[in-house]
Scaffold this motif. Structure first.
Motif, PDB file in Angstrom:
ATOM      1  N   MET A   1       0.837  -1.195   0.000  1.00  0.00           N
ATOM      2  CA  MET A   1       0.000   0.000   0.000  1.00  0.00           C
ATOM      3  C   MET A   1       0.871   1.242   0.000  1.00  0.00           C
ATOM      4  SD  MET A   1      -3.264  -0.265   2.462  1.00  0.00           S
ATOM      5  CE  MET A   1      -4.747  -0.803   1.705  1.00  0.00           C
ATOM      6  N   ASN A   2       0.307   2.314  -0.518  1.00  0.00           N
ATOM      7  CA  ASN A   2       1.007   3.587  -0.467  1.00  0.00           C
ATOM      8  C   ASN A   2       0.260   4.537   0.471  1.00  0.00           C
ATOM      9  OD1 ASN A   2      -1.167   4.780  -1.896  1.00  0.00           O
ATOM     10  ND2 ASN A   2      -0.243   4.258  -3.859  1.00  0.00           N
ATOM     11  N   ALA A   3       0.805   5.703   0.666  1.00  0.00           N
ATOM     12  CA  ALA A   3       0.216   6.655   1.608  1.00  0.00           C
ATOM     13  C   ALA A   3      -1.202   7.050   1.194  1.00  0.00           C
ATOM     14  CB  ALA A   3       1.092   7.890   1.720  1.00  0.00           C
ATOM     15  N   PHE A   4      -1.450   7.170  -0.108  1.00  0.00           N
ATOM     16  CA  PHE A   4      -2.781   7.543  -0.575  1.00  0.00           C
ATOM     17  C   PHE A   4      -3.788   6.436  -0.252  1.00  0.00           C
ATOM     18  CE2 PHE A   4      -6.010   8.322  -3.941  1.00  0.00           C
ATOM     19  CZ  PHE A   4      -6.415   9.561  -3.500  1.00  0.00           C
ATOM     20  N   LEU A   8      -7.093   6.683   2.193  1.00  0.00           N
ATOM     21  CA  LEU A   8      -8.446   6.289   1.804  1.00  0.00           C
ATOM     22  C   LEU A   8      -9.028   5.287   2.789  1.00  0.00           C
ATOM     23  CD1 LEU A   8      -8.313   5.941  -2.085  1.00  0.00           C
ATOM     24  CD2 LEU A   8      -9.757   7.479  -0.752  1.00  0.00           C
ATOM     25  N   ALA A   9      -8.213   4.349   3.251  1.00  0.00           N
ATOM     26  CA  ALA A   9      -8.686   3.357   4.224  1.00  0.00           C
ATOM     27  C   ALA A   9      -9.165   4.050   5.499  1.00  0.00           C
ATOM     28  CB  ALA A   9      -7.586   2.352   4.522  1.00  0.00           C
ATOM     29  N   VAL A  10      -8.451   5.075   5.927  1.00  0.00           N
ATOM     30  CA  VAL A  10      -8.853   5.830   7.117  1.00  0.00           C
ATOM     31  C   VAL A  10     -10.174   6.555   6.867  1.00  0.00           C
ATOM     32  CG1 VAL A  10      -8.237   7.790   8.598  1.00  0.00           C
ATOM     33  CG2 VAL A  10      -6.517   6.078   8.021  1.00  0.00           C
ATOM     34  N   LEU A  11     -10.319   7.181   5.707  1.00  0.00           N
ATOM     35  CA  LEU A  11     -11.560   7.897   5.390  1.00  0.00           C
ATOM     36  C   LEU A  11     -12.760   6.945   5.341  1.00  0.00           C
ATOM     37  CD1 LEU A  11     -10.329  10.374   2.643  1.00  0.00           C
ATOM     38  CD2 LEU A  11     -10.962  10.912   4.998  1.00  0.00           C
ATOM     39  N   PHE A  12     -12.590   5.789   4.719  1.00  0.00           N
ATOM     40  CA  PHE A  12     -13.690   4.840   4.625  1.00  0.00           C
ATOM     41  C   PHE A  12     -14.023   4.193   5.965  1.00  0.00           C
ATOM     42  CE2 PHE A  12     -13.270   5.377   0.122  1.00  0.00           C
ATOM     43  CZ  PHE A  12     -14.503   5.011  -0.406  1.00  0.00           C
ATOM     44  N   ALA A  13     -13.097   4.227   6.914  1.00  0.00           N
ATOM     45  CA  ALA A  13     -13.364   3.691   8.249  1.00  0.00           C
ATOM     46  C   ALA A  13     -14.051   4.717   9.148  1.00  0.00           C
ATOM     47  CB  ALA A  13     -12.057   3.226   8.895  1.00  0.00           C
ATOM     48  N   ASP A  14     -14.000   5.986   8.774  1.00  0.00           N
ATOM     49  CA  ASP A  14     -14.567   7.061   9.595  1.00  0.00           C
ATOM     50  C   ASP A  14     -16.098   7.019   9.546  1.00  0.00           C
ATOM     51  OD1 ASP A  14     -15.583   9.557  10.544  1.00  0.00           O
ATOM     52  OD2 ASP A  14     -13.663  10.510  10.101  1.00  0.00           O
ATOM     53  N   PRO A  15     -16.774   6.860  10.693  1.00  0.00           N
ATOM     54  CA  PRO A  15     -18.239   6.791  10.711  1.00  0.00           C
ATOM     55  C   PRO A  15     -18.914   8.108  10.323  1.00  0.00           C
ATOM     56  CG  PRO A  15     -17.387   6.831  12.946  1.00  0.00           C
ATOM     57  CD  PRO A  15     -16.201   6.717  12.027  1.00  0.00           C
ATOM     58  N   LEU A  61     -16.889   2.986  -3.338  1.00  0.00           N
ATOM     59  CA  LEU A  61     -16.403   1.934  -2.444  1.00  0.00           C
ATOM     60  C   LEU A  61     -14.930   1.694  -2.711  1.00  0.00           C
ATOM     61  CD1 LEU A  61     -19.372   0.700  -3.847  1.00  0.00           C
ATOM     62  CD2 LEU A  61     -19.119  -0.539  -1.722  1.00  0.00           C
ATOM     63  N   LEU A  62     -14.236   1.135  -1.726  1.00  0.00           N
ATOM     64  CA  LEU A  62     -12.854   0.723  -1.947  1.00  0.00           C
ATOM     65  C   LEU A  62     -12.853  -0.474  -2.892  1.00  0.00           C
ATOM     66  CD1 LEU A  62     -11.325   0.951   1.639  1.00  0.00           C
ATOM     67  CD2 LEU A  62     -10.864   2.454  -0.309  1.00  0.00           C
ATOM     68  N   ALA A  63     -12.083  -0.402  -3.961  1.00  0.00           N
ATOM     69  CA  ALA A  63     -12.045  -1.480  -4.946  1.00  0.00           C
ATOM     70  C   ALA A  63     -11.604  -2.801  -4.313  1.00  0.00           C
ATOM     71  CB  ALA A  63     -11.112  -1.104  -6.101  1.00  0.00           C
ATOM     72  N   SER A  64     -10.714  -2.738  -3.355  1.00  0.00           N
ATOM     73  CA  SER A  64     -10.222  -3.960  -2.711  1.00  0.00           C
ATOM     74  C   SER A  64     -11.304  -4.659  -1.893  1.00  0.00           C
ATOM     75  CB  SER A  64      -9.025  -3.645  -1.812  1.00  0.00           C
ATOM     76  OG  SER A  64      -9.401  -2.729  -0.793  1.00  0.00           O
ATOM     77  N   ALA A  65     -12.346  -3.925  -1.481  1.00  0.00           N
ATOM     78  CA  ALA A  65     -13.418  -4.501  -0.673  1.00  0.00           C
ATOM     79  C   ALA A  65     -14.475  -5.196  -1.525  1.00  0.00           C
ATOM     80  CB  ALA A  65     -14.081  -3.413   0.170  1.00  0.00           C
ATOM     81  N   VAL A  66     -14.559  -4.835  -2.807  1.00  0.00           N
ATOM     82  CA  VAL A  66     -15.586  -5.381  -3.697  1.00  0.00           C
ATOM     83  C   VAL A  66     -14.958  -5.808  -5.029  1.00  0.00           C
ATOM     84  CG1 VAL A  66     -17.568  -4.169  -2.684  1.00  0.00           C
ATOM     85  CG2 VAL A  66     -16.173  -3.015  -4.382  1.00  0.00           C
ATOM     86  N   PRO A  67     -14.056  -6.778  -5.009  1.00  0.00           N
ATOM     87  CA  PRO A  67     -13.295  -7.115  -6.225  1.00  0.00           C
ATOM     88  C   PRO A  67     -14.132  -7.594  -7.400  1.00  0.00           C
ATOM     89  CG  PRO A  67     -12.954  -8.768  -4.524  1.00  0.00           C
ATOM     90  CD  PRO A  67     -13.707  -7.635  -3.880  1.00  0.00           C
ATOM     91  N   GLY A  68     -15.279  -8.175  -7.159  1.00  0.00           N
ATOM     92  CA  GLY A  68     -16.103  -8.676  -8.263  1.00  0.00           C
ATOM     93  C   GLY A  68     -17.396  -7.917  -8.444  1.00  0.00           C
ATOM     94  N   LEU A  69     -17.489  -6.705  -7.912  1.00  0.00           N
ATOM     95  CA  LEU A  69     -18.724  -5.924  -7.985  1.00  0.00           C
ATOM     96  C   LEU A  69     -19.190  -5.797  -9.431  1.00  0.00           C
ATOM     97  CD1 LEU A  69     -20.758  -4.167  -6.357  1.00  0.00           C
ATOM     98  CD2 LEU A  69     -19.284  -2.231  -6.871  1.00  0.00           C
TER      99      LEU A  69
END
Length: 103
Positions: A1-4, A8-15, A61-69
């Motif tokens: 993973m890179n800093a970006f 994004l992971a932090v933003l998507f975890a924020d309620p 959505l994060l692409a890694s969370a829905v690989p076959g969307l």
């Protein structure tokens, strides 16, 4: 993973930013827990002289969370099931996908 990607992971975890949802491939099964962000407000579309309010909701959505969307999958948000209306569009960085779902 890179800093970006980490950011994004932090933003998507924020309620305060992201909403929990269940993704079901083909609309079946127990579902996979994911988080999504509303990507755009309602869109007013021109049709001749008239303006029509589009009845789709656009989410990211994060692409890694829905690989076959895919089209026809469902996202359950707050107990309401929404169908994915079209194939997902990947962001240029390939880290997120945007889809239109039934409003």
């Amino acid at each position: 993973m890179n800093a970006f990607a980490d950011g994004l992971a932090v933003l998507f975890a924020d309620p305060n930013i992201a909403t929990p949802a269940l993704w079901r491939a083909g609309g079946a099964g127990a579902g996979v827990a994911v988080r999504l962000v509303d990507a755009a407000p309602d869109e007013s579309v021109g049709f001749g002289e008239a303006r029509v309010l589009a009845s789709a909701r656009r989410v990211e959505l994060l692409a890694s969370a829905v690989p076959g969307l895919a089209r026809g999958d469902t996202l359950e948000i707050a107990g309401v099931v929404h169908t994915v209306l079209a194939s997902p569009r990947r962001a240029s960085d390939r880290l997120t996908v945007t889809v239109d779902i039934e409003a």
